[in-house]
Design an enzyme around this catalytic site. Structure first.
Site, PDB file in Angstrom:
ATOM      1  N   LYS A 173       1.439  -0.730  -0.068  1.00  0.00           N
ATOM      2  CA  LYS A 173       0.024   0.207  -0.315  1.00  0.00           C
ATOM      3  C   LYS A 173       0.812   1.054   0.205  1.00  0.00           C
ATOM      4  O   LYS A 173       0.636   2.325  -0.531  1.00  0.00           O
ATOM      5  CB  LYS A 173      -0.893  -0.050   1.197  1.00  0.00           C
TER       6      LYS A 173
ATOM      7  N   LYS B 253      -4.091  -9.359  -6.914  1.00  0.00           N
ATOM      8  CA  LYS B 253      -5.082  -9.453  -5.996  1.00  0.00           C
ATOM      9  C   LYS B 253      -6.670  -8.601  -6.474  1.00  0.00           C
ATOM     10  O   LYS B 253      -6.281  -7.199  -6.817  1.00  0.00           O
ATOM     11  CB  LYS B 253      -5.526  -9.289  -4.902  1.00  0.00           C
TER      12      LYS B 253
ATOM     13  N   LYS C 299     -10.089  -2.477  -4.034  1.00  0.00           N
ATOM     14  CA  LYS C 299     -11.142  -1.490  -4.386  1.00  0.00           C
ATOM     15  C   LYS C 299      -9.641  -0.488  -5.258  1.00  0.00           C
ATOM     16  O   LYS C 299     -10.910   0.646  -5.805  1.00  0.00           O
ATOM     17  CB  LYS C 299     -11.088  -1.532  -2.924  1.00  0.00           C
TER      18      LYS C 299
HETATM   19  P1  TYM Z   1     -10.961  -5.084   3.547  1.00  0.00           P
HETATM   20  O1  TYM Z   1     -11.482  -4.108   3.702  1.00  0.00           O
HETATM   21  O2  TYM Z   1      -9.441  -5.239   2.167  1.00  0.00           O
HETATM   22  O3  TYM Z   1     -11.634  -6.763   3.294  1.00  0.00           O
HETATM   23  C1  TYM Z   1     -12.579  -7.028   4.288  1.00  0.00           C
HETATM   24  C2  TYM Z   1     -12.466  -8.453   3.850  1.00  0.00           C
HETATM   25  O4  TYM Z   1     -12.622  -8.786   2.619  1.00  0.00           O
HETATM   26  C3  TYM Z   1     -11.216  -9.608   2.102  1.00  0.00           C
HETATM   27  N1  TYM Z   1     -10.952  -9.978   0.680  1.00  0.00           N
HETATM   28  C4  TYM Z   1     -10.908 -10.321  -0.353  1.00  0.00           C
HETATM   29  N2  TYM Z   1     -11.286 -12.193  -0.169  1.00  0.00           N
HETATM   30  C5  TYM Z   1     -10.879 -12.690  -1.213  1.00  0.00           C
HETATM   31  N3  TYM Z   1     -10.510 -12.231  -2.464  1.00  0.00           N
HETATM   32  C6  TYM Z   1     -10.734 -10.925  -2.625  1.00  0.00           C
HETATM   33  N4  TYM Z   1      -9.530  -9.973  -3.360  1.00  0.00           N
HETATM   34  C7  TYM Z   1     -10.474 -10.029  -1.931  1.00  0.00           C
HETATM   35  N5  TYM Z   1     -10.079  -8.434  -1.083  1.00  0.00           N
HETATM   36  C8  TYM Z   1     -10.425  -8.801   0.326  1.00  0.00           C
HETATM   37  C9  TYM Z   1      -9.982  -9.703   3.005  1.00  0.00           C
HETATM   38  O5  TYM Z   1      -9.757 -10.350   3.696  1.00  0.00           O
HETATM   39  C10 TYM Z   1     -11.221  -9.364   4.091  1.00  0.00           C
HETATM   40  O6  TYM Z   1     -11.309 -10.287   4.934  1.00  0.00           O
HETATM   41  N6  TYM Z   1      -7.422  -5.537   7.493  1.00  0.00           N
HETATM   42  C11 TYM Z   1      -8.885  -5.427   6.854  1.00  0.00           C
HETATM   43  C12 TYM Z   1     -10.356  -5.216   7.901  1.00  0.00           C
HETATM   44  C13 TYM Z   1      -9.881  -5.055   9.031  1.00  0.00           C
HETATM   45  C14 TYM Z   1     -10.309  -6.381   9.819  1.00  0.00           C
HETATM   46  C15 TYM Z   1      -9.701  -6.290  11.043  1.00  0.00           C
HETATM   47  C16 TYM Z   1     -10.765  -7.839   9.483  1.00  0.00           C
HETATM   48  C17 TYM Z   1     -10.181  -4.659  10.144  1.00  0.00           C
HETATM   49  N7  TYM Z   1     -10.200  -5.248  11.418  1.00  0.00           N
HETATM   50  C18 TYM Z   1     -10.253  -7.336  12.228  1.00  0.00           C
HETATM   51  C19 TYM Z   1     -10.713  -8.910  10.380  1.00  0.00           C
HETATM   52  C20 TYM Z   1     -10.805  -8.556  11.936  1.00  0.00           C
HETATM   53  C21 TYM Z   1      -9.271  -5.486   5.387  1.00  0.00           C
HETATM   54  O7  TYM Z   1      -8.544  -4.504   5.348  1.00  0.00           O
HETATM   55  O8  TYM Z   1     -10.270  -5.741   4.859  1.00  0.00           O
END
Ligand code: TYM
Length: 347
Positions: A121, A208, A211
């Site tokens: 990032k 991957k 967003k």
């Molecule tokens: P975020 O917002 O990027 O994504 C949310 C969830 O979607 C999953 N994900 C994917 N799964 C499969 N293929 C993909 N291409 C893909 N892109 C995203 C992510 O793995 C996630 O489960 N750091 C986390 C948010 C967070 C969090 C937490 C998660 C903050 N605190 C505590 C679990 C527990 C994040 O940026 O997710």
């Protein structure tokens, strides 16, 4: 003097979060939200729209309220039921940031330096990244441990952050288990399931689906209409070979494998079964069937999201109710943590 603790360790508790950064896509839906929905039928589940995490990228600040409501709408429209799960926005529960500070004083810079997501990032302009982006995984550890969660359903990209959470929890336990005669934190396990654990870009099978990808054609957004979905799948990168009958023949064909994984997740069939159905055929017929499957699943969600976005007060009410419930749990755990450390004289 013996410390009296208030918080109980639940035998099973699910916690997960999603950032309100717009462009929610089928990777988020298949990799995370779909599993959240299954889990809420059996387990004690807490899900958060993590607005404080989204703030770590300054551009996201410009539209954070709307994005938070939109992502909450997407989660509810997909099937998260606020009567079964606690759904809240992170900034409404201030205990998250308080615990993150405590964990900042436990986590080591070396641990954070290893985080691949920060490197990706921050890119080449590392000095320009916010301090928040660097310490992001510490806040994530606080999110999870504040509820003494035992299981965390996420996509594969979050695995390293979960390992860091476990390192922080272990370090806290080791420091304080003499005071307590036992470990305070249970080490949370990731739940990373099925063919959708890492959905890849439609334009490049080695990166991957994300967003923040500048190419909108690289992902199917939950707000895309039927035409957009048909067009994006039609243009999705494949290769010149026909569809094989053996899964091993997909080893060096990441774009094709990705499309079969997406098909498998939407149809609840195995990749093997799908190959049997389409082997020897060209991609055009397969892609048409894949678009139909996606539209069938996503269209009702998009419709409900739009309906909810016209009733923003309803979403805000759900998030406030959820925040109140989350805060009750978080407060007890944080008071215990401060007592254990010895920095709380009031409670
Ligand atoms: P975020 O917002 O990027 O994504 C949310 C969830 O979607 C999953 N994900 C994917 N799964 C499969 N293929 C993909 N291409 C893909 N892109 C995203 C992510 O793995 C996630 O489960 N750091 C986390 C948010 C967070 C969090 C937490 C998660 C903050 N605190 C505590 C679990 C527990 C994040 O940026 O997710």
């Amino acid at each position: 003097m013996k410390i009296m603790l208030k918080s109980k360790q639940p035998s099973k508790r699910i916690f997960s979060g999603i950032q309100p950064t717009g462009n929610l896509h089928i990777g988020n839906y298949l990799g995370a939200i779909k599993n959240w929905i299954k889990l809420q039928e059996e387990d004690d589940c807490i899900y958060s729209i993590v607005d404080l995490h989204a703030m770590t990228v300054p551009n996201n600040l410009l539209d954070i309220k709307n994005s938070t409501l939109e992502v909450a709408a997407a989660v509810i429209a997909s099937g998260i039921d606020p009567k079964k799960s606690i759904l809240f926005n992170q900034s409404n529960v201030p205990q998250h940031t308080e615990l993150a500070w405590i964990f900042n004083c436990i986590a080591r810079i070396g641990w954070l330096n290893r985080m691949t997501q920060f490197k990706e990032k921050a890119g080449k302009k590392k000095d320009n990244a916010t301090v928040g982006l660097f310490s992001y995984p510490v806040l994530m550890a606080a999110d999870i441990l504040l509820y003494k969660a035992t299981h965390v359903p996420v996509g594969e990209d979050q695995k390293q952050h979960l390992e860091l959470t476990r390192d922080i929890a272990s370090s806290f336990n080791t420091t304080f288990n003499k005071t307590l005669d036992k470990d305070f934190f249970h080490l949370p396990e990731p739940i990373i399931l099925g063919p959708a654990k890492r959905i890849m870009s439609l334009r490049d099978g080695k990166s991957k689906m994300s967003k923040s990808d500048t190419s909108d054609g690289s992902r199917i957004n939950l707000m895309d209409n039927k035409d957009q979905i048909y067009q994006k799948i039609k243009r999705a990168k494949t290769d010149q070979h026909p569809i094989p009958d053996n899964i091993n023949d997909l080893d060096d064909r990441p774009e094709a494998l990705n499309l079969f994984n997406i098909y498998a997740s939407f149809s609840n069939k195995s990749v093997k079964e799908i190959l049997q159905q389409f082997s020897g055929k060209g991609f055009a017929q397969f892609k048409e069937s894949l678009s139909d499957l996606i539209i069938n699943d996503i269209s009702p969600i998009t419709k409900e999201m739009k309906h909810l976005m016209n009733n923003k007060d309803e979403i805000i009410k759900i998030l406030i109710d959820g925040s109140n419930k989350a805060q009750e749990i978080a407060n007890e755990v944080l008071i215990d943590i401060k007592k254990i450390i010895g920095i709380n004289f009031k409670d």
